[in-house]
Scaffold this active site. Sequence first.
Site, PDB file in Angstrom:
ATOM      1  N   HIS A  87       0.794  -1.231   0.000  1.00  0.00           N
ATOM      2  CA  HIS A  87       0.000   0.000   0.000  1.00  0.00           C
ATOM      3  C   HIS A  87       0.822   1.274   0.000  1.00  0.00           C
ATOM      4  O   HIS A  87       0.258   2.360  -0.006  1.00  0.00           O
ATOM      5  CB  HIS A  87      -0.926   0.040   1.216  1.00  0.00           C
ATOM      6  CG  HIS A  87      -2.143  -0.813   1.067  1.00  0.00           C
ATOM      7  ND1 HIS A  87      -3.303  -0.357   0.492  1.00  0.00           N
ATOM      8  CD2 HIS A  87      -2.370  -2.098   1.384  1.00  0.00           C
ATOM      9  CE1 HIS A  87      -4.209  -1.326   0.486  1.00  0.00           C
ATOM     10  NE2 HIS A  87      -3.658  -2.403   1.015  1.00  0.00           N
ATOM     11  N   LYS A  95      -9.580  13.864   3.642  1.00  0.00           N
ATOM     12  CA  LYS A  95      -8.676  12.707   3.715  1.00  0.00           C
ATOM     13  C   LYS A  95      -7.805  12.882   4.948  1.00  0.00           C
ATOM     14  O   LYS A  95      -7.811  13.945   5.565  1.00  0.00           O
ATOM     15  CB  LYS A  95      -7.813  12.610   2.454  1.00  0.00           C
ATOM     16  CG  LYS A  95      -7.141  13.942   2.082  1.00  0.00           C
ATOM     17  CD  LYS A  95      -6.352  13.857   0.780  1.00  0.00           C
ATOM     18  CE  LYS A  95      -7.192  13.831  -0.466  1.00  0.00           C
ATOM     19  NZ  LYS A  95      -7.138  12.570  -1.154  1.00  0.00           N
ATOM     20  N   ARG A  96      -7.047  11.846   5.312  1.00  0.00           N
ATOM     21  CA  ARG A  96      -6.087  12.013   6.393  1.00  0.00           C
ATOM     22  C   ARG A  96      -5.189  13.209   6.103  1.00  0.00           C
ATOM     23  O   ARG A  96      -4.871  13.481   4.930  1.00  0.00           O
ATOM     24  CB  ARG A  96      -5.240  10.744   6.542  1.00  0.00           C
ATOM     25  CG  ARG A  96      -5.968   9.604   7.214  1.00  0.00           C
ATOM     26  CD  ARG A  96      -6.434   9.955   8.610  1.00  0.00           C
ATOM     27  NE  ARG A  96      -5.328  10.009   9.534  1.00  0.00           N
ATOM     28  CZ  ARG A  96      -5.156   9.182  10.554  1.00  0.00           C
ATOM     29  NH1 ARG A  96      -6.049   8.246  10.808  1.00  0.00           N
ATOM     30  NH2 ARG A  96      -4.111   9.293  11.337  1.00  0.00           N
ATOM     31  N   LYS A 109      -0.022  14.517   1.100  1.00  0.00           N
ATOM     32  CA  LYS A 109      -1.319  14.795   0.471  1.00  0.00           C
ATOM     33  C   LYS A 109      -1.486  16.285   0.186  1.00  0.00           C
ATOM     34  O   LYS A 109      -2.388  16.704  -0.523  1.00  0.00           O
ATOM     35  CB  LYS A 109      -2.451  14.281   1.346  1.00  0.00           C
ATOM     36  CG  LYS A 109      -2.512  12.737   1.415  1.00  0.00           C
ATOM     37  CD  LYS A 109      -3.595  12.254   2.382  1.00  0.00           C
ATOM     38  CE  LYS A 109      -3.659  10.756   2.549  1.00  0.00           C
ATOM     39  NZ  LYS A 109      -4.430  10.069   1.488  1.00  0.00           N
ATOM     40  N   THR A 149      -8.784   6.364  -2.879  1.00  0.00           N
ATOM     41  CA  THR A 149     -10.122   5.871  -3.198  1.00  0.00           C
ATOM     42  C   THR A 149     -11.128   7.001  -3.009  1.00  0.00           C
ATOM     43  O   THR A 149     -12.202   6.972  -3.603  1.00  0.00           O
ATOM     44  CB  THR A 149     -10.521   4.672  -2.317  1.00  0.00           C
ATOM     45  OG1 THR A 149     -10.274   5.005  -0.947  1.00  0.00           O
ATOM     46  CG2 THR A 149      -9.747   3.427  -2.696  1.00  0.00           C
ATOM     47  N   LYS A 172     -14.659   8.025  -5.147  1.00  0.00           N
ATOM     48  CA  LYS A 172     -15.989   8.321  -4.593  1.00  0.00           C
ATOM     49  C   LYS A 172     -16.484   9.671  -5.103  1.00  0.00           C
ATOM     50  O   LYS A 172     -17.657   9.821  -5.472  1.00  0.00           O
ATOM     51  CB  LYS A 172     -15.932   8.366  -3.065  1.00  0.00           C
ATOM     52  CG  LYS A 172     -15.437   7.098  -2.395  1.00  0.00           C
ATOM     53  CD  LYS A 172     -15.109   7.372  -0.913  1.00  0.00           C
ATOM     54  CE  LYS A 172     -14.277   6.263  -0.310  1.00  0.00           C
ATOM     55  NZ  LYS A 172     -13.681   6.653   0.989  1.00  0.00           N
TER      56      LYS A 172
HETATM   57  C1  LIG Z   1     -12.407   6.850   1.306  1.00  0.00           C
HETATM   58  C2  LIG Z   1     -11.984   7.270   2.649  1.00  0.00           C
HETATM   59  C3  LIG Z   1     -10.635   7.541   2.914  1.00  0.00           C
HETATM   60  C4  LIG Z   1      -9.574   7.483   1.839  1.00  0.00           C
HETATM   61  O1  LIG Z   1      -9.494   8.752   1.216  1.00  0.00           O
HETATM   62  P1  LIG Z   1      -8.261   9.154   0.284  1.00  0.00           P
HETATM   63  O2  LIG Z   1      -8.649  10.473  -0.274  1.00  0.00           O
HETATM   64  O3  LIG Z   1      -8.158   8.105  -0.771  1.00  0.00           O
HETATM   65  O4  LIG Z   1      -7.061   9.225   1.158  1.00  0.00           O
HETATM   66  C5  LIG Z   1     -10.278   7.926   4.185  1.00  0.00           C
HETATM   67  N1  LIG Z   1     -11.197   8.044   5.166  1.00  0.00           N
HETATM   68  C6  LIG Z   1     -12.502   7.815   4.945  1.00  0.00           C
HETATM   69  C7  LIG Z   1     -13.467   7.998   6.062  1.00  0.00           C
HETATM   70  C8  LIG Z   1     -12.948   7.416   3.690  1.00  0.00           C
HETATM   71  O5  LIG Z   1     -14.249   7.178   3.496  1.00  0.00           O
END
Ligand SMILES: *Cc1c(COP(=O)(O)O)cnc(C)c1O
Length: 833
Positions: free
Chosen positions: A377, A568-569, A574, A676, A680
Amino acid sequence: MNNTSEAACAPSLADTGRDIAPAADSVANLREAILRRLTYSVGKNQASASEYDWYLAVVYATRDRIVEGWMASTNAAYVHGPKRVYYLSLEFLIGRLLGDALNNLGLTETMRAATRELGVDLERLRTLEPDAALGNGGLGRLAACFMESMATLSIAAHGYGIRYDHGLFRQVLKDGWQQEYPEDWLALGNPWEFKRPEVCYRIGFGGAVEALTSPDGATRYAWKPAEYVEAIAYDTPVVGWRGAHVNTLRLWSARACDPLQLDVFNAGDYVGAVADKMRAEAISKVLYPSDETPAGQELRLRQEYFFASASLQDALRRHLKQYQEVRSLAEHVAIQLNDTHPAISVAELMRLLVDVHGIAWEEAWKITQGTISYTNHTLLPEALESWPVPLLERMLPRQMQIIYLINALHLDSVRKSGHTDARLIAAVSMIDEHAGRRVRMGHLAFIGSHKVNGVSALHSKLLKQTVFRDLGTLYPDRIVNKTNGITFRRWLFEANPGLTRLLADTAGEGIYDDPMALRKIAPYASDAAFVGEFAAVKRQNKVALAKIILDRCHVKVDPDVLFDVQIKRVHEYKRQLLNILETVALYDAIRAQPYLDWVPRVKIFAGKAAASYHHAKLIIKLANDVANVINNDPTVRGMLKVAYLPNYNVSLAESIIPASDLSEQISTAGMEASGTGNMKLALNGALTIGTLDGANVEIKQHVGDENIFIFGMTAEQVAQRRGRGIDMRETIARSPALREVLDAIGSGVFSPDDPGRYAGLVDILTHHDHFLVCEDFDAYYACQREVAAKWLDRAAWWKASILNTAGMGWFSSDRTIAEYADEIWKTQAQKKE
Ligand SMILES: *Cc1c(COP(=O)(O)O)cnc(C)c1O
């Protein structure tokens, strides 16, 4: 946490106005079932039931409709004997389950009607469920999406993980600073799970290894642990789409073998008497809250071994029950390691096969490699797991012996194949000798697997060039790509029922079962009537999000402005910082030329930083400081606002994503393995502004170059730029806008209470910009102006937005799982039970 305000703004359930799968259950049946459960399981009557009691009764009534399918699926796996898949993951970021279960059973509308007749509101009940947050971010959420897709595809799969008493911390923003509070999802019990106290394995730690000579002269080894902990199973059924198949998520809880030391207790030492129990049960007490950095603590290694060993013992027990021997394991079982957290499984499976089941080493090794595969990952060097040899020797002495032997045989075969170069041997060894001896868990997982996969095309390519350059050359067929995906049931049907209804009305009901059918809306991308409805759905979602923002951030936003979203985190790679710098630059520009035709927008942020990651926490504070200044500046006249939503989790994501116009995916190229969140958002019609990183590259191919905003350095250019050093003084000197922004932040314009707060941060950006924020700044700023120009051309914007939704079908996790099943697990969908 104020539950009342959250509930008021929660998105509505799949409000499709009809049930997707025709429900066998009638409203009256369901109503009676809820009342029976309220009476006999909750022990309340209608007059005395609290909202939470109703919630429990509704969950139990829903769960009852899953259990028969669950037993049928479990039975079918024994009768038909399909290959079983075990998905081992230290994290499952599940979120809420009620909406998921009802939606997949096709019971949403029936349940809504049944609860209405009982005088309770299903939407309201749904918000009472705490998020199961047994994960940090993308990796854990991927495991949850995969569980749902494996059930949907009728793959006989188990998920294995840890039932943490406390999931990811609750984030509170106090004066803009992140504060962490313990999360307590089990406080009121968990109505979804089944405790299985009879499914219990002993997990050893420490002690010594004894060599025994058997009568035939062969030496066998027996591990005599100094300490045992018990792993107790808790099962949650995972129901697939249309309720056709139900799999099990089995999470382990740690329990001491002895509840207390009675002699110590009787001597009056009440705390000492339970000390062993506390130490044992600490293993499943809390999720490690780090993301993209290894935890590095002894307790973490105990967690990893605990769940790996329990899961393997359970898988072997099931195999023996079905086939009465272990030699055929690889034929009937596939074990997928989600990152290196379960990598100790390689050594533990060898121990179980050789020491416990008496299989010869060579055969055991074939079985192990044939069974296990591993998903990488991350490429970040600081995130690659390794454990000190002395720690492993002390905690897992037999497994350490086995690792040494695997490594010796591996290096022998490397030398025999003609590679004698000392650099290569050191690079492919499982033991890293650089800073004290450490076991490289990625190498252990690689060598013990038949397939190793990256999670996007770019990431898999870079894996072969970096982390596994030498191992990949020795084993050229081992590394494959499996681009991540997301489950459309949660991230489209449940999160965005309005859009789902419109898509089904336009493209047909086929979209519910074939994500590629979303392509059928492409011809409507310029159809005025369709665009009008598409825009109306988005607006409705934005109104709902605006309410949440007002509630939780006390910021009033106009639903007609551009919703620019980065959720995101929080991590330097990022580059939330890049977004904040651009926000400040835009703020400066608006004030300098207020008469221009600015596109009004709100920058929406959400995300948690690891508790120990001070720099990331300072970035959160900066975003909040910038928000404070901009939101309260009357000269901006609503052209720009900033909102930082606290406590990002799956449920909040489900509210934000359907309301987003622009999706920020701006990582330093080469550093985001896949992402991911990007999928979404694009699926829900947000346009992406992003770098050529992770799955953004493939999103661009699927939605079309004209419908995505790509800027900045490529991964190759990043490597070259870093090669020239990461001092940015010249870069900053060339960019007046960037200079002004950095001066303002560094001198305390956004932190008048503590003018020096960001001096260090600006200093790092200036002299040691590892994430190349400054280098990409001008390109990002220019790209954001292109975004604004497109926004002003409303027809062009909606066309691009619709083509995003139309083009994202390939990113369904059903596609990802089908690829794993075909190419890695060699399993097929189970016969219909
Ligand atoms: C999808 C998701 C992530 C991953 O987000 P990235 O933008 O790909 O880092 C992290 N936290 C939650 C709650 C998510 O639903």
